[in-house]
Write an enzyme that holds these catalytic residues in place. Structure first.
Site, PDB file in Angstrom:
ATOM      1  N   GLN A   1      -7.416  -0.739   5.746  1.00 55.00           N
ATOM      2  CA  GLN A   1      -7.996  -1.342   6.961  1.00 55.00           C
ATOM      3  C   GLN A   1      -9.462  -1.725   6.784  1.00 55.00           C
ATOM      4  OE1 GLN A   1      -6.201  -2.320   9.433  1.00 55.00           O
ATOM      5  NE2 GLN A   1      -4.309  -1.120   9.260  1.00 55.00           N
TER       6      GLN A   1
ATOM      7  N   HIS B   1      -0.852  -7.985   3.359  1.00 56.27           N
ATOM      8  CA  HIS B   1      -0.507  -8.579   4.666  1.00 56.27           C
ATOM      9  C   HIS B   1      -1.495  -8.215   5.769  1.00 56.27           C
ATOM     10  CE1 HIS B   1       1.652  -5.133   6.759  1.00 56.27           C
ATOM     11  NE2 HIS B   1       1.665  -4.690   5.518  1.00 56.27           N
TER      12      HIS B   1
ATOM     13  N   THR C   1       9.739  -7.236 -12.509  1.00 57.84           N
ATOM     14  CA  THR C   1       9.155  -8.585 -12.585  1.00 57.84           C
ATOM     15  C   THR C   1       8.180  -8.807 -11.436  1.00 57.84           C
ATOM     16  OG1 THR C   1      11.173  -9.346 -13.613  1.00 57.84           O
ATOM     17  CG2 THR C   1       9.722 -11.052 -12.712  1.00 57.84           C
TER      18      THR C   1
ATOM     19  N   ALA D   1       0.821  -1.213   0.000  1.00 58.25           N
ATOM     20  CA  ALA D   1       0.000   0.000   0.000  1.00 58.25           C
ATOM     21  C   ALA D   1       0.855   1.264   0.000  1.00 58.25           C
ATOM     22  CB  ALA D   1      -0.931  -0.012   1.209  1.00 58.25           C
ATOM     23  N   THR D   2       2.013   1.196   0.614  1.00 58.94           N
ATOM     24  CA  THR D   2       2.896   2.377   0.632  1.00 58.94           C
ATOM     25  C   THR D   2       3.248   2.776  -0.796  1.00 58.94           C
ATOM     26  OG1 THR D   2       3.781   1.814   2.795  1.00 58.94           O
ATOM     27  CG2 THR D   2       5.156   3.223   1.405  1.00 58.94           C
TER      28      THR D   2
ATOM     29  N   CYS E   1       3.644   1.561  12.667  1.00 56.24           N
ATOM     30  CA  CYS E   1       4.534   2.325  11.790  1.00 56.24           C
ATOM     31  C   CYS E   1       5.171   3.492  12.520  1.00 56.24           C
ATOM     32  CB  CYS E   1       3.771   2.854  10.592  1.00 56.24           C
ATOM     33  SG  CYS E   1       2.894   1.561   9.739  1.00 56.24           S
TER      34      CYS E   1
ATOM     35  N   SER F   1      -3.745  -3.644   0.761  1.00 53.62           N
ATOM     36  CA  SER F   1      -2.481  -4.312   1.092  1.00 53.62           C
ATOM     37  C   SER F   1      -2.735  -5.769   1.468  1.00 53.62           C
ATOM     38  CB  SER F   1      -1.831  -3.584   2.272  1.00 53.62           C
ATOM     39  OG  SER F   1      -0.658  -4.248   2.675  1.00 53.62           O
TER      40      SER F   1
ATOM     41  N   ASN G   1      -6.444   3.539  10.833  1.00 55.53           N
ATOM     42  CA  ASN G   1      -5.701   2.391  11.354  1.00 55.53           C
ATOM     43  C   ASN G   1      -5.446   2.457  12.858  1.00 55.53           C
ATOM     44  OD1 ASN G   1      -4.088   4.542  10.065  1.00 55.53           O
ATOM     45  ND2 ASN G   1      -2.356   3.497  10.996  1.00 55.53           N
TER      46      ASN G   1
HETATM   47  N1  PMP Z   1      -2.332   2.531   4.859  1.00 50.71           N
HETATM   48  C1  PMP Z   1      -2.825   2.109   6.021  1.00 50.71           C
HETATM   49  C2  PMP Z   1      -4.126   2.658   6.518  1.00 50.71           C
HETATM   50  C3  PMP Z   1      -2.127   1.159   6.760  1.00 50.71           C
HETATM   51  O1  PMP Z   1      -2.627   0.737   7.945  1.00 50.71           O
HETATM   52  C4  PMP Z   1      -0.913   0.630   6.270  1.00 50.71           C
HETATM   53  C5  PMP Z   1      -0.121  -0.391   7.045  1.00 50.71           C
HETATM   54  N2  PMP Z   1       0.259   0.036   8.322  1.00 50.71           N
HETATM   55  C6  PMP Z   1      -0.434   1.114   5.034  1.00 50.71           C
HETATM   56  C7  PMP Z   1      -1.177   2.061   4.357  1.00 50.71           C
HETATM   57  C8  PMP Z   1       0.857   0.627   4.445  1.00 50.71           C
HETATM   58  O2  PMP Z   1       0.709  -0.659   3.936  1.00 50.71           O
HETATM   59  P1  PMP Z   1       1.972  -1.531   3.444  1.00 50.71           P
HETATM   60  O3  PMP Z   1       2.552  -2.119   4.684  1.00 50.71           O
HETATM   61  O4  PMP Z   1       1.374  -2.555   2.525  1.00 50.71           O
HETATM   62  O5  PMP Z   1       2.897  -0.613   2.728  1.00 50.71           O
END
Ligand code: PMP
Length: 379
Positions: free
Chosen positions: A180, A202, A238, A70-71, A325, A200, A150
């Site tokens: 989320q 994970h 890739t 997601a980042t 984070c 995302s 989050n």
């Molecule tokens: N957006 C939100 C709302 C998140 O909670 C997170 C993960 N903490 C991310 C983005 C980032 O996701 P990723 O770990 O896949 O980069």
């Protein structure tokens, strides 16, 4: 017994995800761009995963681009939108409670000549649609609002905001970080009125290092990286077939039981909240009217978050102090809600999953009581 209550940080990979990943490592290890059969098999694994993610967002598979997470999606969208529109328009409107992967690219743009307007949440953690909409004008080229916060679990009125923005300014891009909410709440891409949606893997019982962005048909921005032209040139490099395939497998496994998992989470959340309310030293910070049952944030009077977190860890219970984070930094989300530093410093986030059980909540409550009485003495 390990009690894992930090599912907003990451989740335990489910069996179908692990098997799919393993199969692509052990057998189906071709490069999807290769012209031979092994390449085709790998490409098929990516195609199947794309279909599964698209089904979960109720959109055409063509709208899905796989990334490293997601980042990367959030950075791609914000910088891509700025590159495309930045010569003509200069303003971005975001909520002040966005994840750093939205907040920091926006900050970077602000330091490079753009205007960023940040909308604070109300005291309950929700963004007011009216506040957000009234900040958008003809100079705005991007609005970004997360679906579920989050840290507090507050659900924002994204559809209301985006539909109003699109009505008034059809060429303003709308972006929703739905990390989320994905596979927890029903999300239909077209209903959100979003040009871009970020998810995302994970966080949904798949693996770290893969995510996906939805891009509405007809919407085009430049990519962040140039290279081999994979993912219709939106994300060169890739494809990580094992991770992508695991993501698809998790989505396929979770989708059919999403509603029952939500109901289960609601029941566990109600149980947790009723127990927390009985603890005189606890203040619940997650007070939004619209709230995800998967996340609850509360403060334990007089005990700093990390101290309580490590006490709980000593009981094999894993929670978070705000968001993983921010690694213990002061929560800007709670501060933006107007929560006092004293409460923000003692905040704990409990994030449950579809497999959390009542007994685990009982163990948490017992440990909180024990922790409060023993740690309060040593203060
Ligand atoms: N957006 C939100 C709302 C998140 O909670 C997170 C993960 N903490 C991310 C983005 C980032 O996701 P990723 O770990 O896949 O980069």
């Amino acid at each position: 017994m390990k009690i894992y209550l930090d599912n907003a940080a990451t989740t335990r990979p489910c069996e179908p995800a692990i098997s799919a990943c393993f199969a692509c490592m052990a057998e189906n290890y071709g490069n999807p761009s290769s012209l031979h059969r092994m390449g085709l098999d790998a490409e098929n694994a990516v195609t199947e995963a794309r279909k599964a993610i698209a089904a979960a967002l109720v959109c055409d598979p063509e709208c899905i681009t796989f990334t490293s997470g997601a980042t990367e999606c959030n950075n791609t969208i914000i910088f891509g939108a700025a590159e495309k529109m930045g010569k003509r328009k200069k303003k971005i409107v975001i909520s002040s409670i966005e994840h750093p992967s939205v907040a920091k690219p926006a900050k970077y743009l602000e330091e490079h000549g753009f205007e960023v307007v940040r909308i604070d949440p109300m005291r309950n953690g929700e963004i007011s649609a009216e506040d957000f909409i009234s900040a958008v004008d003809g100079n705005t080229f991007l609005v970004s609002c997360m679906l579920v916060n989050n840290e507090t679990g507050a659900i924002n009125p994204v559809r209301k905001i985006f539909s109003a923005v699109k009505r008034a300014y059809p060429d303003c891009f709308t972006h929703c970080d739905a990390v989320q909410g994905f596979l927890k709440l029903p999300i239909k891409a077209s209903d959100l009125c979003a040009d871009f949606i970020t998810v995302s893997a994970h966080k949904v019982h798949a693996l770290k290092g893969v995510g996906a962005m939805y891009t509405k048909k007809g919407v085009k921005i430049p990519p962040l990286m140039y290279g081999g032209g994979q993912e219709k040139s939106m994300r060169s490099g890739t494809e990580s077939v094992p991770l992508i395939s695991a993501f698809g497998a998790a989505a396929r496994a979770l989708m059919p039981t999403m509603n029952s998992a939500y109901e289960n989470a609601e029941a566990i959340n109600e149980y947790l909240n009723s127990k927390l309310k009985k603890l005189p030293f606890v203040t619940i910070n997650s007070t939004a009217e619209n709230k995800s049952p998967f996340i609850t944030n509360f403060s334990v009077e007089g005990i700093r978050s990390e101290i309580m977190l490590h006490f709980l860890e000593s009981r094999d219970i894993y929670v978070s102090s705000g968001s993983a984070c921010s690694k213990g930094a002061h929560s800007s989300v709670l501060t933006a809600m107007g929560i006092s530093d004293r409460l923000a410093d003692s905040a704990i986030r409990v994030s449950i999953s579809r497999i959390t059980e009542k007994q685990e909540i009982d163990a948490l409550i017992e440990a909180l009581e024990e922790g409060h009485s023993s740690l309060a003495k040593t203060r």
